[in-house]
Design a protein around this motif. Sequence first.
Motif, mmCIF file in Angstrom:
data_model
loop_
_atom_site.group_PDB
_atom_site.id
_atom_site.type_symbol
_atom_site.label_atom_id
_atom_site.label_comp_id
_atom_site.label_asym_id
_atom_site.label_seq_id
_atom_site.Cartn_x
_atom_site.Cartn_y
_atom_site.Cartn_z
ATOM 1 N N TYR A 108 0.838 -1.207 0.000
ATOM 2 C CA TYR A 108 0.000 0.000 0.000
ATOM 3 C C TYR A 108 0.871 1.254 0.000
ATOM 4 O O TYR A 108 1.879 1.331 0.701
ATOM 5 N N ARG A 109 0.450 2.230 -0.772
ATOM 6 C CA ARG A 109 1.116 3.526 -0.796
ATOM 7 C C ARG A 109 0.196 4.526 -0.079
ATOM 8 O O ARG A 109 -0.567 5.247 -0.705
ATOM 9 N N ASP A 110 0.287 4.521 1.226
ATOM 10 C CA ASP A 110 -0.557 5.383 2.048
ATOM 11 C C ASP A 110 0.104 5.502 3.418
ATOM 12 O O ASP A 110 1.079 4.796 3.704
ATOM 13 N N THR A 111 -0.437 6.354 4.282
ATOM 14 C CA THR A 111 0.152 6.510 5.609
ATOM 15 C C THR A 111 0.024 5.257 6.456
ATOM 16 O O THR A 111 0.709 5.116 7.465
ATOM 17 N N GLY A 112 -0.848 4.342 6.037
ATOM 18 C CA GLY A 112 -0.969 3.064 6.738
ATOM 19 C C GLY A 112 -1.594 2.035 5.825
ATOM 20 O O GLY A 112 -2.351 2.386 4.907
ATOM 21 N N PRO A 113 -1.276 0.749 6.004
ATOM 22 C CA PRO A 113 -1.921 -0.296 5.205
ATOM 23 C C PRO A 113 -3.386 -0.439 5.599
ATOM 24 O O PRO A 113 -3.757 -0.154 6.735
ATOM 25 N N TRP A 114 -4.212 -0.904 4.670
ATOM 26 C CA TRP A 114 -5.643 -1.059 4.910
ATOM 27 C C TRP A 114 -5.980 -2.509 5.243
ATOM 28 O O TRP A 114 -5.403 -3.432 4.688
ATOM 29 N N GLN A 115 -6.943 -2.694 6.145
ATOM 30 C CA GLN A 115 -7.467 -4.007 6.493
ATOM 31 C C GLN A 115 -8.990 -3.904 6.582
ATOM 32 O O GLN A 115 -9.549 -2.809 6.446
ATOM 33 N N TYR A 116 -9.638 -5.031 6.820
ATOM 34 C CA TYR A 116 -11.092 -4.962 7.007
ATOM 35 C C TYR A 116 -11.537 -6.008 8.008
ATOM 36 O O TYR A 116 -10.844 -7.002 8.268
ATOM 37 N N GLN A 117 -12.699 -5.768 8.603
ATOM 38 C CA GLN A 117 -13.308 -6.722 9.516
ATOM 39 C C GLN A 117 -14.822 -6.636 9.378
ATOM 40 O O GLN A 117 -15.363 -5.590 8.998
ATOM 41 N N VAL A 118 -15.486 -7.750 9.674
ATOM 42 C CA VAL A 118 -16.950 -7.811 9.596
ATOM 43 C C VAL A 118 -17.491 -8.044 10.996
ATOM 44 O O VAL A 118 -17.073 -8.978 11.687
ATOM 45 N N SER A 119 -18.428 -7.213 11.428
ATOM 46 C CA SER A 119 -19.028 -7.332 12.752
ATOM 47 C C SER A 119 -20.473 -6.854 12.697
ATOM 48 O O SER A 119 -20.738 -5.735 12.211
ATOM 49 N N ASP A 120 -21.389 -7.673 13.188
ATOM 50 C CA ASP A 120 -22.812 -7.300 13.218
ATOM 51 C C ASP A 120 -23.310 -6.856 11.854
ATOM 52 O O ASP A 120 -23.981 -5.823 11.725
ATOM 53 N N GLU A 121 -22.941 -7.639 10.824
ATOM 54 C CA GLU A 121 -23.393 -7.386 9.448
ATOM 55 C C GLU A 121 -22.881 -6.052 8.884
ATOM 56 O O GLU A 121 -23.432 -5.531 7.906
ATOM 57 N N THR A 122 -21.840 -5.504 9.506
ATOM 58 C CA THR A 122 -21.234 -4.274 9.007
ATOM 59 C C THR A 122 -19.760 -4.523 8.694
ATOM 60 O O THR A 122 -19.040 -5.127 9.490
ATOM 61 N N VAL A 123 -19.330 -4.069 7.542
ATOM 62 C CA VAL A 123 -17.925 -4.180 7.146
ATOM 63 C C VAL A 123 -17.232 -2.861 7.448
ATOM 64 O O VAL A 123 -17.742 -1.785 7.101
ATOM 65 N N LYS A 124 -16.080 -2.946 8.095
ATOM 66 C CA LYS A 124 -15.254 -1.774 8.322
ATOM 67 C C LYS A 124 -13.940 -1.947 7.569
ATOM 68 O O LYS A 124 -13.188 -2.885 7.826
ATOM 69 N N VAL A 125 -13.701 -1.093 6.609
ATOM 70 C CA VAL A 125 -12.425 -1.054 5.912
ATOM 71 C C VAL A 125 -11.651 0.087 6.552
ATOM 72 O O VAL A 125 -12.046 1.252 6.465
ATOM 73 N N PHE A 126 -10.574 -0.259 7.249
ATOM 74 C CA PHE A 126 -9.911 0.759 8.065
ATOM 75 C C PHE A 126 -8.407 0.781 7.825
ATOM 76 O O PHE A 126 -7.811 -0.213 7.393
ATOM 77 N N LYS A 127 -7.823 1.910 8.120
ATOM 78 C CA LYS A 127 -6.406 2.126 7.918
ATOM 79 C C LYS A 127 -5.638 1.844 9.204
ATOM 80 O O LYS A 127 -5.959 2.378 10.262
ATOM 81 N N VAL A 128 -4.626 0.969 9.104
ATOM 82 C CA VAL A 128 -3.784 0.656 10.248
ATOM 83 C C VAL A 128 -2.627 1.641 10.239
ATOM 84 O O VAL A 128 -1.759 1.598 9.378
ATOM 85 N N GLN A 129 -2.636 2.549 11.204
ATOM 86 C CA GLN A 129 -1.587 3.559 11.244
ATOM 87 C C GLN A 129 -1.412 4.079 12.652
ATOM 88 O O GLN A 129 -2.286 3.969 13.501
ATOM 89 N N ASP A 130 -0.259 4.641 12.882
ATOM 90 C CA ASP A 130 0.045 5.245 14.166
ATOM 91 C C ASP A 130 -0.722 6.555 14.291
ATOM 92 O O ASP A 130 -0.770 7.352 13.346
ATOM 93 N N CYS A 131 -1.325 6.799 15.445
ATOM 94 C CA CYS A 131 -2.122 8.015 15.634
ATOM 95 C C CYS A 131 -1.298 9.281 15.428
ATOM 96 O O CYS A 131 -1.783 10.275 14.893
#
Length: 332
Positions: A108-131
């Motif tokens: 990935y060419r971004d401030t953090g790599p992207w991952q995803y998770q599924v919970s309660d029928e909702t998908v979250k595509v989120f960026k893993v990065q240092d705050c």
Amino acid sequence: MKQIISQDADVLRSLESATKDLGFDLEEEVIKLGLPPSLLNDPDLFVPSQLFNCLLERIAKSLNCYDLGIQMAKHLSAPHLGLPTRVMSLCQNVKQALDKATHYSAFYRDTGPWQYQVSDETVKVFKVQDCEDQQKYLQRSLFGTAQMYSLIIKLCDSQWKPASVSFSHKNPSGKFAQTYHDFFDCPVLFDQAFEGISFDAEHLNDAIVSADNELLFNIEQHIESLNKEILCGGDILSNARQIINQRLNFANCTLEEVAQFLSLSPNDFSKRLEQRAISFISLLEEQVCEKANFYLTQLNAPTELILSTLMPGNEPRLNELLMDKIAASSQW
């Protein structure tokens, strides 16, 4: 015949177009930062660097353009998040695309790599990065999130509709907040625990209009050859060095992040480094010093900017490392 430009050239062009719309001189802002304006003629060298991130932050703060990342995203010819972008475009459906992208997250060419998770029928595509990186390079991070949003829309041929887009930073308020809402066309949430996009899990089955199994196979073969160079060729130290060097183009790099790319637990990674009589801090400082020397010699950046960019709050330490490197080189 349509001119083909590189991803980095398209990113720089998006910044040039955004600054033109906003009514200020980009070259003047580059000079104010202490960088040579000739870097604007070399996007493939300049864009994948933290110095480019610094330029975005300077423009946003000094000229009150707190939505700069979104303004840039409007002008892109296509999303440019690295090899995962290409892989996702060739998959059969959204779930396969997200799985494949996670597998190749080191690219990935971004401030953090992207991952995803599924919970309660909702998908979250989120960026893993240092705050701290997210706050430091807010515009580059915003630019990346806007690209991921645009990418999924493009892949699903507008069938996909997000439930919300989340940001960890505060609401920019006023006209800037309106830019967020207009671009994402869905509820936009601020002060959240993650940076990313949420949507109904039923969209995981949405077909991707550009799917191509044969081309996907060929691209994956190419990536695997790159993986062998980056992660398999050589020992753990050389592999870790290459990962750190790549990640330092866009943000800082943590022990946990490198361990994940090496398919190791943080504890196992630390132990294997100890066996080679080196700590992660020493390894990181070594690569930061290499990056600093590159910025100094190849990008002609001022030393003060390099120090504050690569080792904020501990500039004397990086200066010491650079002096040691110069002294060692002069002995040869």
